[in-house]
Design a protein around this motif. Structure first.
Motif, PDB file in Angstrom:
ATOM      1  N   GLY A  68     -17.024  12.946  -8.301  1.00 11.71           N
ATOM      2  CA  GLY A  68     -16.559  14.022  -9.168  1.00 11.71           C
ATOM      3  C   GLY A  68     -16.038  13.546 -10.507  1.00 11.71           C
ATOM      4  N   ARG A  69     -15.928  12.221 -10.698  1.00  9.40           N
ATOM      5  CA  ARG A  69     -15.484  11.720 -12.003  1.00  9.40           C
ATOM      6  C   ARG A  69     -16.632  10.952 -12.639  1.00  9.40           C
ATOM      7  NH1 ARG A  69      -9.885  12.217 -11.823  1.00  9.40           N
ATOM      8  NH2 ARG A  69     -10.103  12.091 -14.099  1.00  9.40           N
ATOM      9  N   THR A  70     -16.490  10.662 -13.924  1.00  2.00           N
ATOM     10  CA  THR A  70     -17.598   9.983 -14.596  1.00  2.00           C
ATOM     11  C   THR A  70     -17.143   8.665 -15.196  1.00  2.00           C
ATOM     12  OG1 THR A  70     -17.123  11.000 -16.720  1.00  2.00           O
ATOM     13  CG2 THR A  70     -18.617  12.208 -15.239  1.00  2.00           C
ATOM     14  N   ALA A  71     -18.140   7.816 -15.433  1.00  2.00           N
ATOM     15  CA  ALA A  71     -17.854   6.526 -16.047  1.00  2.00           C
ATOM     16  C   ALA A  71     -17.348   6.730 -17.469  1.00  2.00           C
ATOM     17  CB  ALA A  71     -19.111   5.657 -16.036  1.00  2.00           C
ATOM     18  N   ALA A  72     -17.803   7.808 -18.106  1.00  2.56           N
ATOM     19  CA  ALA A  72     -17.367   8.071 -19.480  1.00  2.56           C
ATOM     20  C   ALA A  72     -15.855   8.280 -19.536  1.00  2.56           C
ATOM     21  CB  ALA A  72     -18.091   9.292 -20.039  1.00  2.56           C
ATOM     22  N   GLU A  73     -15.319   8.939 -18.482  1.00  8.14           N
ATOM     23  CA  GLU A  73     -13.869   9.148 -18.454  1.00  8.14           C
ATOM     24  C   GLU A  73     -13.150   7.812 -18.376  1.00  8.14           C
ATOM     25  OE1 GLU A  73     -12.267  12.505 -15.866  1.00  8.14           O
ATOM     26  OE2 GLU A  73     -14.379  12.398 -15.270  1.00  8.14           O
ATOM     27  N   MET A  74     -13.695   6.910 -17.527  1.00  5.11           N
ATOM     28  CA  MET A  74     -13.073   5.582 -17.396  1.00  5.11           C
ATOM     29  C   MET A  74     -13.116   4.859 -18.728  1.00  5.11           C
ATOM     30  SD  MET A  74     -14.830   4.422 -13.834  1.00  5.11           S
ATOM     31  CE  MET A  74     -13.674   3.447 -12.932  1.00  5.11           C
ATOM     32  N   LEU A  75     -14.274   4.950 -19.367  1.00  6.19           N
ATOM     33  CA  LEU A  75     -14.444   4.292 -20.658  1.00  6.19           C
ATOM     34  C   LEU A  75     -13.407   4.819 -21.651  1.00  6.19           C
ATOM     35  CD1 LEU A  75     -16.148   2.387 -22.391  1.00  6.19           C
ATOM     36  CD2 LEU A  75     -17.646   4.307 -22.924  1.00  6.19           C
TER      37      LEU A  75
ATOM     38  N   LEU B 294     -10.020   3.290 -21.105  1.00  3.23           N
ATOM     39  CA  LEU B 294      -9.945   1.920 -21.608  1.00  3.23           C
ATOM     40  C   LEU B 294      -9.856   1.908 -23.131  1.00  3.23           C
ATOM     41  CD1 LEU B 294     -12.307  -0.168 -19.301  1.00  3.23           C
ATOM     42  CD2 LEU B 294      -9.830   0.070 -19.247  1.00  3.23           C
ATOM     43  N   GLU B 295     -10.651   2.785 -23.764  1.00  2.00           N
ATOM     44  CA  GLU B 295     -10.601   2.833 -25.230  1.00  2.00           C
ATOM     45  C   GLU B 295      -9.212   3.239 -25.708  1.00  2.00           C
ATOM     46  OE1 GLU B 295     -12.553   1.565 -27.143  1.00  2.00           O
ATOM     47  OE2 GLU B 295     -14.550   1.525 -26.235  1.00  2.00           O
ATOM     48  N   ARG B 296      -8.604   4.174 -24.940  1.00  2.00           N
ATOM     49  CA  ARG B 296      -7.268   4.616 -25.326  1.00  2.00           C
ATOM     50  C   ARG B 296      -6.273   3.450 -25.203  1.00  2.00           C
ATOM     51  NH1 ARG B 296      -6.667   8.994 -22.098  1.00  2.00           N
ATOM     52  NH2 ARG B 296      -5.161   8.092 -20.637  1.00  2.00           N
ATOM     53  N   ILE B 297      -6.415   2.675 -24.126  1.00  2.00           N
ATOM     54  CA  ILE B 297      -5.524   1.525 -23.954  1.00  2.00           C
ATOM     55  C   ILE B 297      -5.707   0.562 -25.122  1.00  2.00           C
ATOM     56  CG2 ILE B 297      -4.988  -0.466 -22.496  1.00  2.00           C
ATOM     57  CD1 ILE B 297      -5.887   1.178 -20.099  1.00  2.00           C
ATOM     58  N   ARG B 298      -6.955   0.390 -25.520  1.00  2.00           N
ATOM     59  CA  ARG B 298      -7.214  -0.544 -26.620  1.00  2.00           C
ATOM     60  C   ARG B 298      -6.566  -0.053 -27.924  1.00  2.00           C
ATOM     61  NH1 ARG B 298     -12.275  -3.918 -28.417  1.00  2.00           N
ATOM     62  NH2 ARG B 298     -13.533  -2.756 -26.930  1.00  2.00           N
ATOM     63  N   THR B 299      -6.689   1.241 -28.201  1.00  2.00           N
ATOM     64  CA  THR B 299      -6.090   1.741 -29.454  1.00  2.00           C
ATOM     65  C   THR B 299      -4.562   1.675 -29.412  1.00  2.00           C
ATOM     66  OG1 THR B 299      -6.916   3.801 -28.535  1.00  2.00           O
ATOM     67  CG2 THR B 299      -7.600   3.272 -30.780  1.00  2.00           C
ATOM     68  N   GLU B 300      -4.004   1.867 -28.191  1.00  2.00           N
ATOM     69  CA  GLU B 300      -2.545   1.800 -28.106  1.00  2.00           C
ATOM     70  C   GLU B 300      -2.027   0.404 -28.451  1.00  2.00           C
ATOM     71  OE1 GLU B 300      -1.008   3.160 -24.361  1.00  2.00           O
ATOM     72  OE2 GLU B 300      -1.989   5.111 -24.620  1.00  2.00           O
ATOM     73  N   ASP B 301      -2.777  -0.620 -28.035  1.00  2.00           N
ATOM     74  CA  ASP B 301      -2.317  -1.997 -28.282  1.00  2.00           C
ATOM     75  C   ASP B 301      -3.520  -2.853 -28.658  1.00  2.00           C
ATOM     76  OD1 ASP B 301      -1.049  -4.385 -28.418  1.00  2.00           O
ATOM     77  OD2 ASP B 301      -0.644  -4.565 -26.267  1.00  2.00           O
ATOM     78  N   PRO B 302      -3.982  -2.699 -29.878  1.00  2.00           N
ATOM     79  CA  PRO B 302      -5.213  -3.406 -30.274  1.00  2.00           C
ATOM     80  C   PRO B 302      -5.016  -4.919 -30.350  1.00  2.00           C
ATOM     81  CG  PRO B 302      -4.229  -2.254 -32.151  1.00  2.00           C
ATOM     82  CD  PRO B 302      -3.438  -1.862 -30.952  1.00  2.00           C
ATOM     83  N   ASP B 303      -3.768  -5.384 -30.419  1.00  2.00           N
ATOM     84  CA  ASP B 303      -3.537  -6.824 -30.552  1.00  2.00           C
ATOM     85  C   ASP B 303      -3.578  -7.553 -29.221  1.00  2.00           C
ATOM     86  OD1 ASP B 303      -3.261  -6.462 -33.217  1.00  2.00           O
ATOM     87  OD2 ASP B 303      -1.070  -6.174 -33.108  1.00  2.00           O
ATOM     88  N   GLU B 304      -3.634  -6.814 -28.138  1.00  2.00           N
ATOM     89  CA  GLU B 304      -3.703  -7.444 -26.824  1.00  2.00           C
ATOM     90  C   GLU B 304      -4.908  -8.400 -26.796  1.00  2.00           C
ATOM     91  OE1 GLU B 304      -2.146  -7.541 -23.729  1.00  2.00           O
ATOM     92  OE2 GLU B 304      -3.863  -8.810 -23.236  1.00  2.00           O
ATOM     93  N   PRO B 305      -4.632  -9.723 -26.513  1.00  2.00           N
ATOM     94  CA  PRO B 305      -5.721 -10.708 -26.578  1.00  2.00           C
ATOM     95  C   PRO B 305      -6.892 -10.375 -25.662  1.00  2.00           C
ATOM     96  CG  PRO B 305      -3.582 -11.792 -26.294  1.00  2.00           C
ATOM     97  CD  PRO B 305      -3.333 -10.324 -26.166  1.00  2.00           C
ATOM     98  N   PHE B 306      -6.618  -9.617 -24.607  1.00  2.00           N
ATOM     99  CA  PHE B 306      -7.676  -9.289 -23.655  1.00  2.00           C
ATOM    100  C   PHE B 306      -8.923  -8.755 -24.368  1.00  2.00           C
ATOM    101  CE2 PHE B 306      -9.738  -5.957 -21.118  1.00  2.00           C
ATOM    102  CZ  PHE B 306     -10.075  -6.676 -19.995  1.00  2.00           C
ATOM    103  N   TRP B 307      -8.713  -7.913 -25.370  1.00  2.00           N
ATOM    104  CA  TRP B 307      -9.863  -7.240 -25.988  1.00  2.00           C
ATOM    105  C   TRP B 307     -10.738  -8.202 -26.759  1.00  2.00           C
ATOM    106  CZ3 TRP B 307     -10.559  -3.159 -23.450  1.00  2.00           C
ATOM    107  CH2 TRP B 307      -9.458  -2.460 -22.935  1.00  2.00           C
ATOM    108  N   LYS B 308     -10.153  -9.354 -27.161  1.00  2.00           N
ATOM    109  CA  LYS B 308     -10.989 -10.352 -27.843  1.00  2.00           C
ATOM    110  C   LYS B 308     -12.019 -10.928 -26.880  1.00  2.00           C
ATOM    111  CE  LYS B 308      -7.489 -11.972 -31.062  1.00  2.00           C
ATOM    112  NZ  LYS B 308      -6.409 -12.955 -30.964  1.00  2.00           N
TER     113      LYS B 308
END
Ligand SMILES: Nc1ncnc2c1ncn2[C@@H]1O[C@H](COP(=O)(O)OP(=O)(O)OP(=O)(O)O)[C@@H](O)[C@H]1O
Ligand code: SF4
Ligand SMILES: [Mg+2]
Lengths: 331, 436
Positions: B371-378, B381-395
């Motif tokens: 009942g959920r989609t991968a787009a929602e998960m994506l 994650l994008e929201r987490i990235r915008t909240e803390d773009p400096d998190e080294p993980f995203w590099k």
């Protein structure tokens, strides 16, 4: 606190030994009320029996298998009287003589059995625990298998096998039967303790000093492990008395010609009891109960006094109590 | 023949390697439970020392520094032959001690001694101080006469500050204070006149007031006996004045090594920097908030890919070894931090069980619940990235998309940093030595 008398650097080693003895008995001297009471009551009772065993020929008027004196046969099943304080048996034996000489038999068997089971069980436990590996696993398996049997059964089988062989049904047979039943116990206790002591930094330090395994075991492991043994050995002695009596009661123990034995006497007295003859069973039975109680008190007393010390030592880094009068470091 | 002659003493000049360690590995096998073995699951290994190369130079104090569990003790114990090396070479005065049989090692043991952390536990409770300190001489057959043995023991005790010796000789360890016990342990170590002393946190269990005194004593002994120290500690503050060189250890590896002065003046590795920042300032007015590296030391049984420090490194970038477990940790840390806030439960439900991310893989594949989609998960994650773009993980994330109803995440190729020269020190970090 140990003696603070000034010791010259050239103190003879005899003094060091004396100090060691003083230290070994320290827990007993410092024990709390109940433990000390138990310990000393146990010492008293046990010592009385030991004395009785050694002085049997002196304190007993008759020998244990004597049924006549000066050509006069003792009465059969005679009441306790001036001549026979504890009465006589159906074979005209003096009950008191048999009780006193019985102490001798018990002592011999128990001492031999303890010496044998300690000298087999303790070294095996040390080696097995220290080296580990396949040898350890094999020994544990064997010992556990023996341990799983009721030890009376083992003792009976051994006693039966030996008594049909050339050794016969004497003191040695009984001692060996008891030994076989107790070796696994010592093995287990020692091995398990060695396994924990083996991990102590002082054992590593000894290895780092270049000590051979034999030296490490003798000087660093052994002393810290054997502290557990005296209470167990004493409790075991109590147990061994019962085991010997059971063997005697069942007819697998000391043969009547070889020595007086309380368990055997009790078994012979069973039929007397129904006809109101109480003395043939009561006195040997009392002797068993008393000696077992004495040894148990002694063992429990030792246990109570030694184990708190072990516990304190294990967490000993908290008792940083400096030597009085020594140069304080943080002056 | 005098027994001393049994051990060859190659003359090693000051500053030449006394101990040479090459690619040393010491693994502990952790035996799985009985049930594990029944179903054929092997117990794993803890890579306590995982590829260490290092020289201990004659006459120096080499400090081995790192957090708990980094393998410092194991490295010291391997050099001393108290644990078997899994592979690699330990050369002591030219002898390969990692592989000689115990029998031959024993003679060499006179030349290297050890002081452990816990002075109480390092002394046999059943031996008097005189027996303990004199035993090494007896073990090596150097003194058989009891009178002379006692005199030598007294000398050693007075040398370490237990004077007058007569006052201590017949005492048992339990009668002495911690500092006194450690002095006795040191006496036992120097009585054999060794060249190398491995001191494993020798003062960390002592009272603050005696620590400096014991270190002072060790410095004196080093001068008088021409000793070389391998000094294990996690206290960079004392290492600063005690050590000539410092090796920083993290999860079984050396991440930085160099002269103490250079390391303190200009720490290179992000881990060293963090450790140095974490030193409490003696002057409370200048005290800075403790800034320990975030997170905990990972499990040495399955260390992170690439640089094992990357999950805690604030400067980590593409090649540092990003992997699926980092995504799991990121999400779990976020949910723990925001527990109770709106939308968190919703996120947790969307991602469901994160066990699929527990294997160290450089790509992650997540299937949304029914009942959920991968787009929602994506989107989350994008929201987490915008909240803390400096998190080294995203590099470390090379590709992140929703494909065929699955969330697909690919990380950059991991690279293991190796020790390389950078200025005055050697450091294992991609910031200084770009991966090939
Ligand atoms: N005997 C052992 N069996 C299994 N694992 C071990 C054993 N000894 C140590 N380890 C593991 O090896 C790793 C390194 O341990 P080690 O004691 O060498 O670290 P350390 O740097 O000395 O830590 P600390 O500062 O706490 O003394 C740890 O993960 C530890 O759990
Ligand atoms: S290699 Fe350097 S930058 Fe990368 S994670 Fe390790 S310490 Fe940080
Ligand atoms: Mg350690």
């Amino acid at each position: 606190m140990a003696a603070t008398a000034p010791a010259s650097p050239r103190t003879p080693y005899g003094r060091a030994r004396l100090l060691a003895l003083g230290r070994a008995t320290k827990p007993i001297r410092e024990a709390s009320g109940i433990a000390r009471g138990m310990f000393w009551a146990g010492v008293g009772i046990t010592f009385a029996f030991i004395l009785m065993a050694f002085l049997a020929p002196v304190i007993s008027r008759y020998n244990f298998s004597q049924y006549k004196a000066n050509g006069v046969r003792f009465p059969q099943l005679g009441h306790p009287s001036g001549l026979h304080w504890m009465g006589t048996t159906v074979q005209s034996d003096d009950v008191m003589a048999r009780v006193i000489y019985g102490a001798q038999t018990e002592l011999k068997v128990v001492v031999i059995a303890l010496a044998m089971s300690l000298s087999i069980g303790v070294p095996l436990g040390l080696i097995s625990g220290y080296f580990g590996g396949i040898l350890d696993r094999a020994l544990v398996l064997i010992m556990d298998a023996i341990f799983a049997f009721p030890y009376l059964l083992i003792a009976i089988v051994i006693a039966f096998v030996l008594s049909t062989s050339s050794i016969g049904g004497g003191i040695f047979t009984a001692a060996i039967a008891i030994t076989a039943a107790y070796v696994p116990l010592y093995f287990r206790v020692v091995r398990n303790h060695v396994i924990s002591v083996r991990e102590e930094p002082y054992v590593d330090a000894a290895r780092a000093l270049g000590a051979r395994p034999r030296t490490v075991i003798r000087k660093y492991v052994f002393f810290n492990v054997v502290q557990n043994v005296p209470p167990i050995a004493t409790l075991n002695a109590a147990d061994a008395i019962l085991l010997l009596a059971s063997l005697g009661f069942l007819g697998y123990g000391i043969q009547p010609t070889q020595g007086a034995e309380w368990g055997y006497d009790v078994s012979r007295a069973v039929s007397d009891a129904s006809s109101g003859i109480w003395w043939t069973g009561l006195f040997p039975g009392l002797a068993i109960v008393l000696l077992v109680t004495g040894l148990t008190l002694l063992g429990e007393g030792l246990n109570e006094t030694i184990n708190p010390v072990l516990r304190r030592r294990r967490f000993g880094q908290f008792d940083f109590e400096p030597v009085p009068g020594a140069v304080e470091e943080a002056e | 023949m005098r027994p001393e002659a049994a051990v060859a003493r190659p003359d090693i000049a000051e500053g030449e390697p006394l101990v040479s360690i090459r690619d040393l590995r010491t693994y502990y096998s952790i035996r799985g439970s009985f049930a594990d073995r029944l179903v054929g699951r092997e117990g794993g290994v803890v890579k306590a020392v995982d590829g260490v190369s290092l020289d201990v130079r004659k006459g120096e104090v080499l400090g081995l520094v790192g957090e708990s569990g980094s393998g410092k003790t194991t490295l010291g114990r391997t050099i001393l032959g108290l644990v078997r090396a899994t592979s690699g070479v330990v050369e002591f005065e030219g002898h390969d001690v990692a592989h000689v049989p115990e029998r031959e090692f024993r003679a060499l043991r006179r030349r290297m001694q050890v002081v452990f952390q816990d002075p109480h536990a390092s002394l046999n409770p059943a031996m008097t101080i005189a027996q303990a300190v004199g035993h090494p001489l007896q073990i090596h057959g150097l003194e058989r006469n009891r009178e002379r043995l006692r005199i030598k023991v007294a000398e050693a005790l007075e040398r370490v500050g237990l004077a007058p010796a007569a006052q201590y000789m017949d005492k048992y360890p339990s009668d002495l204070s911690g500092g006194q016990k450690q002095r006795a342990v040191i006496a036992r170590a120097i009585i054999l006149n060794p060249v190398l002393l491995v001191a494993d946190e020798p003062v960390s269990m002592l009272d603050m007031s005696v620590r400096a005194k014991i270190l002072e004593l060790m410095a004196e002994l080093k001068r008088d006996f021409d000793l070389t120290y391998l000094y294990v500690t996690h206290d960079l503050a004392t290492a600063k004045f005690f050590c000539d060189r410092i090796a920083i250890m993290y999860l079984g590896r050396i991440v930085e090594i160099g002269d103490a002065a250079s390391i303190y003046a200009d720490p290179k590795h992000p881990y060293t920097k963090a450790l140095l920042r974490a030193i409490p300032e003696p002057d409370p007015a200048r005290a800075v908030p403790r800034d320990l590296p975030r997170g905990e030391v990972p499990d040495a049984a399955s260390p992170p890919l690439g640089c094992s420090f990357h999950p805690r490194c604030p400067l980590a970038f593409q090649p540092c070894g990003w992997e699926s477990r980092d995504l799991r940790d990121l999400l779990e840390a976020r949910w723990a931090r925001k527990a109770g806030e709106a939308g968190v439960e919703e996120e947790e439900a969307l991602f469901g069980n994160l066990d699929a991310l527990s294997a160290p893989l450089i790509s992650a594949r997540l299937t949304p619940p029914r009942g959920r989609t991968a787009a929602e998960m994506l989107a989350v994650l994008e929201r987490i990235r915008t909240e803390d773009p400096d998190e080294p993980f995203w590099k470390g994330v090379r590709r992140l998309e929703a494909v065929d109803g699955r969330l697909e995440l690919d990380f950059h190729e991991p690279h293991d940093p190796t020790l390389g020269q950078s200025g005055d020190v050697e450091v294992a970090c991609h910031l200084y030595n770009a991966p090939a």
